[in-house]
Write an enzyme that holds these catalytic residues in place. Sequence first.
Site, PDB file in Angstrom:
ATOM      1  CE  LYS A 211     -69.669   6.091  60.499  1.00  0.00           C
ATOM      2  NZ  LYS A 211     -68.361   6.854  62.033  1.00  0.00           N
ATOM      3  CB  SER A 255     -68.433  14.840  68.371  1.00  0.00           C
ATOM      4  OG  SER A 255     -70.004  15.658  67.915  1.00  0.00           O
ATOM      5  N   GLY A 256     -65.085  15.681  66.996  1.00  0.00           N
ATOM      6  CA  GLY A 256     -63.622  15.592  67.453  1.00  0.00           C
ATOM      7  C   GLY A 256     -62.964  14.434  66.979  1.00  0.00           C
ATOM      8  CG  ASN A 496     -58.586  19.689  72.687  1.00  0.00           C
ATOM      9  OD1 ASN A 496     -58.934  20.253  73.091  1.00  0.00           O
ATOM     10  ND2 ASN A 496     -58.932  18.976  71.434  1.00  0.00           N
TER      11      ASN A 496
HETATM   12  P1  GTP Z   1     -66.642  11.543  62.213  1.00  0.00           P
HETATM   13  O1  GTP Z   1     -66.555  12.086  60.879  1.00  0.00           O
HETATM   14  O2  GTP Z   1     -68.424  12.267  61.779  1.00  0.00           O
HETATM   15  O3  GTP Z   1     -67.456  10.482  62.802  1.00  0.00           O
HETATM   16  O4  GTP Z   1     -65.938  12.937  63.270  1.00  0.00           O
HETATM   17  P2  GTP Z   1     -65.476  13.147  64.076  1.00  0.00           P
HETATM   18  O5  GTP Z   1     -65.919  12.769  65.657  1.00  0.00           O
HETATM   19  O6  GTP Z   1     -64.201  12.655  63.691  1.00  0.00           O
HETATM   20  O7  GTP Z   1     -64.997  14.916  64.069  1.00  0.00           O
HETATM   21  P3  GTP Z   1     -64.179  15.503  63.793  1.00  0.00           P
HETATM   22  O8  GTP Z   1     -62.683  15.714  64.365  1.00  0.00           O
HETATM   23  O9  GTP Z   1     -63.847  15.616  62.639  1.00  0.00           O
HETATM   24  O10 GTP Z   1     -64.572  17.370  64.044  1.00  0.00           O
HETATM   25  C1  GTP Z   1     -65.649  17.998  63.658  1.00  0.00           C
HETATM   26  C2  GTP Z   1     -65.821  18.940  63.814  1.00  0.00           C
HETATM   27  O11 GTP Z   1     -65.579  19.834  64.989  1.00  0.00           O
HETATM   28  C3  GTP Z   1     -64.733  19.984  62.727  1.00  0.00           C
HETATM   29  O12 GTP Z   1     -65.992  21.574  61.974  1.00  0.00           O
HETATM   30  C4  GTP Z   1     -63.443  19.891  63.392  1.00  0.00           C
HETATM   31  O13 GTP Z   1     -62.625  20.753  63.194  1.00  0.00           O
HETATM   32  C5  GTP Z   1     -64.530  20.594  64.745  1.00  0.00           C
HETATM   33  N1  GTP Z   1     -63.961  20.620  66.151  1.00  0.00           N
HETATM   34  C6  GTP Z   1     -62.868  19.191  66.267  1.00  0.00           C
HETATM   35  N2  GTP Z   1     -62.308  19.156  67.423  1.00  0.00           N
HETATM   36  C7  GTP Z   1     -62.327  19.950  67.322  1.00  0.00           C
HETATM   37  C8  GTP Z   1     -61.729  21.302  69.278  1.00  0.00           C
HETATM   38  O14 GTP Z   1     -60.989  20.590  70.057  1.00  0.00           O
HETATM   39  N3  GTP Z   1     -62.561  21.676  69.472  1.00  0.00           N
HETATM   40  C9  GTP Z   1     -63.483  22.471  68.030  1.00  0.00           C
HETATM   41  N4  GTP Z   1     -63.746  24.150  68.375  1.00  0.00           N
HETATM   42  N5  GTP Z   1     -63.584  22.367  66.751  1.00  0.00           N
HETATM   43  C10 GTP Z   1     -63.587  21.378  66.920  1.00  0.00           C
HETATM   44  C1  SPV Z   2     -69.660   9.025  61.558  1.00  0.00           C
HETATM   45  O1  SPV Z   2     -71.411   9.659  61.116  1.00  0.00           O
HETATM   46  O2  SPV Z   2     -70.085   9.174  61.783  1.00  0.00           O
HETATM   47  C2  SPV Z   2     -69.542   9.626  60.141  1.00  0.00           C
HETATM   48  C3  SPV Z   2     -69.787   9.415  59.094  1.00  0.00           C
HETATM   49  O3  SPV Z   2     -68.414   8.867  60.442  1.00  0.00           O
HETATM   50  S1  SPV Z   2     -70.465   8.577  57.775  1.00  0.00           S
HETATM   51  O4  SPV Z   2     -69.773   7.757  57.021  1.00  0.00           O
HETATM   52  O5  SPV Z   2     -70.806   9.135  57.105  1.00  0.00           O
HETATM   53  O6  SPV Z   2     -71.177   7.403  58.643  1.00  0.00           O
HETATM   54 MN    MN Z   3     -67.714   8.729  62.467  1.00  0.00          MN
END
Ligand code: GTP
Ligand code: SPV
Ligand code: MN
Length: 584
Positions: A211, A255-256, A496
């Site tokens: 980040k 958020s996914g 999705n």
């Molecule tokens: P960061 O690494 O923090 O940036 O997160 P990210 O945007 O990559 O989110 P990630 O795909 O890791 O998902 C975060 C959480 O949301 C997890 O617990 C997933 O299981 C859940 N999640 C992801 N996609 C979906 C979806 O399509 N539906 C639901 N209900 N939950 C989801």
């Molecule tokens: C986020 O928070 O958007 C992440 C996890 O991807 S961290 O690397 O801790 O910022």
């Molecule tokens: Mn992230």
Amino acid sequence: MGIEEIREISDRLYEDVIKYKELMKPIEVVLIKGTKEEYDSIAKSMVDKKTLIKLNEKEYPNCYLYRSDRNDVARSEENTYICTKMKDEAGPTNNWVEEREMYEKLASMLSGIMEGKVMYVVPYLLGPANSQFSSYGVELTDNPYVVISQMVIANVGKDAIEGIRKGNYVLGIQATGTLDPSKKYIAHFPEKKLIITVNSAYGGNALLSKKGQALRIESYLARNKELLVEHMMAIEVINPDGKTYGITGAFPSSSGKTNLAMIEPPKDYKGWDARLLSDDIAWIKLIDGKLMATNPEYGFFGVVPGTNEKTNANALEVMKHDTIFTNVALDTKNNTPWWEGKTEKMPDSIEDWQGNRHFEGYAAHPNSRFTSPISQYPKLSKAYGSKTGLEVNAILFGGRRSTLVPLVYQAYSMEHGILIGAMLRAESTAATTGKIGVIKNDPMAMRPFCGYNMADYFDHWRKVLLNAKNKPLFFNVNWFRKGRDGAFLWPGFGENMRVIKWITERIDGKAEAIETPIGYVPSKESFDKGSISDGALEELLEIDRKGWIEELDAVKPFFDAFGERMPKWLWDEYYKLRDRLISW
Ligand code: GTP
Ligand code: SPV
Ligand code: MN
């Protein structure tokens, strides 16, 4: 010996290392070259000191569990700063302290902070080697967990040293200190290409390539280039005719993004496939008039809870070996990691993320993560590591919203698309400290990561896109809509792909859509809803006119905070949308 090797690399690096060595007073300086031997030996010495747990070698070869300090489990935005000369340059979305004032404060905190410790010098490359995307960094850290994590998520060693020898790099300093949360600072000095983190060793606070550099510093530097530096996933989607589509998605933290990046099409989607370019960060550059995306990272730092064979089989595949788990639970019966969602029932032999046998609530921390090399992903896009990247055909925005925001809708124009991004609001998650489930403004999922005034950032988006010959289409998606019973209306994950299919058909000008005040929404006939009921689909695509006017009212004070600096064209779009809603 470490110091002599550094002198040979470059004068600037030598001077930086000496300067901070004299300030922080480590007992030793060690240059990391990126070898497996170094990684194994640092991991082993951590295991010996009981700061790292080696997992079952048969089931999880070369995997470790790291337990962080209980007060250091997520990014802390309240302690994150953009330090420039003028406050206006950081803008209303960033914490700001005048550059010199913050530097002096931190320099006094850093004084003697590494006494008795080793200072590792970690040189890394972001982006493909020898390309117009290549960017370099050096992190000085006293934390072995940070070193091994950086060795996974960035290209540490030889390729980086080659570049650092020639020229520019961002300098990052991570001093672990006491981890006292009240003395935590994650400070960025974009004008000086410098990042300093004190009193945090977790994730985006401490792994400074991520980040800190790849988003905050690089977004600041991108202002004068035809480059968008974004908190986005990116995939290449392939349809049954073999046609490919580059799709990027900006969804706020947790958020996914990772899950969509690793999407596996549903069983009935014969001939459809998706290949991963990036799961968290995309740099999108105009190359020969085309918007081309690359992934600057070399590894994942992804959320673990919720991952299983049904939701994300590809992530399970990645985590099976050579992975550092952080803050998951431990099944002491067979020394394997466990997390909520891994199995339906929690085994009896679980220690929670802090090593407690008796605990209440969750076993794995909701922001527990896996750190694995991207090369372990089974289906990488050919664009990964290529010098030109992936052509972008569609840009998705998507916050976690249990109400109001439909499953998918499409912008009418580029400016409208940027407005949708700028208006993005999402329920907060465990990825950051603070309350969960509070709706926050998070334009383009970049509010915590934009290294300069976001009013200028919106303008920058438009400038870059105006020059693009391949205009991408803009969509907003929401996988997180809930029904009256509090359950998700949409099954998400692999399903999705049904939304992605509609998006590719919109790109091809095939799928039918209905005009609504907020944008194009799929007609029922054009959308392949899978197994959900007609009623659920209706709810997922409904437009609540009154709710949307309230949404616009809620966004207004956020936009107002940018004052005169806010681009006029963005306000014009905002009022056009408002008028469409009012006259509907
Ligand atoms: P960061 O690494 O923090 O940036 O997160 P990210 O945007 O990559 O989110 P990630 O795909 O890791 O998902 C975060 C959480 O949301 C997890 O617990 C997933 O299981 C859940 N999640 C992801 N996609 C979906 C979806 O399509 N539906 C639901 N209900 N939950 C989801
Ligand atoms: C986020 O928070 O958007 C992440 C996890 O991807 S961290 O690397 O801790 O910022
Ligand atoms: Mn992230």
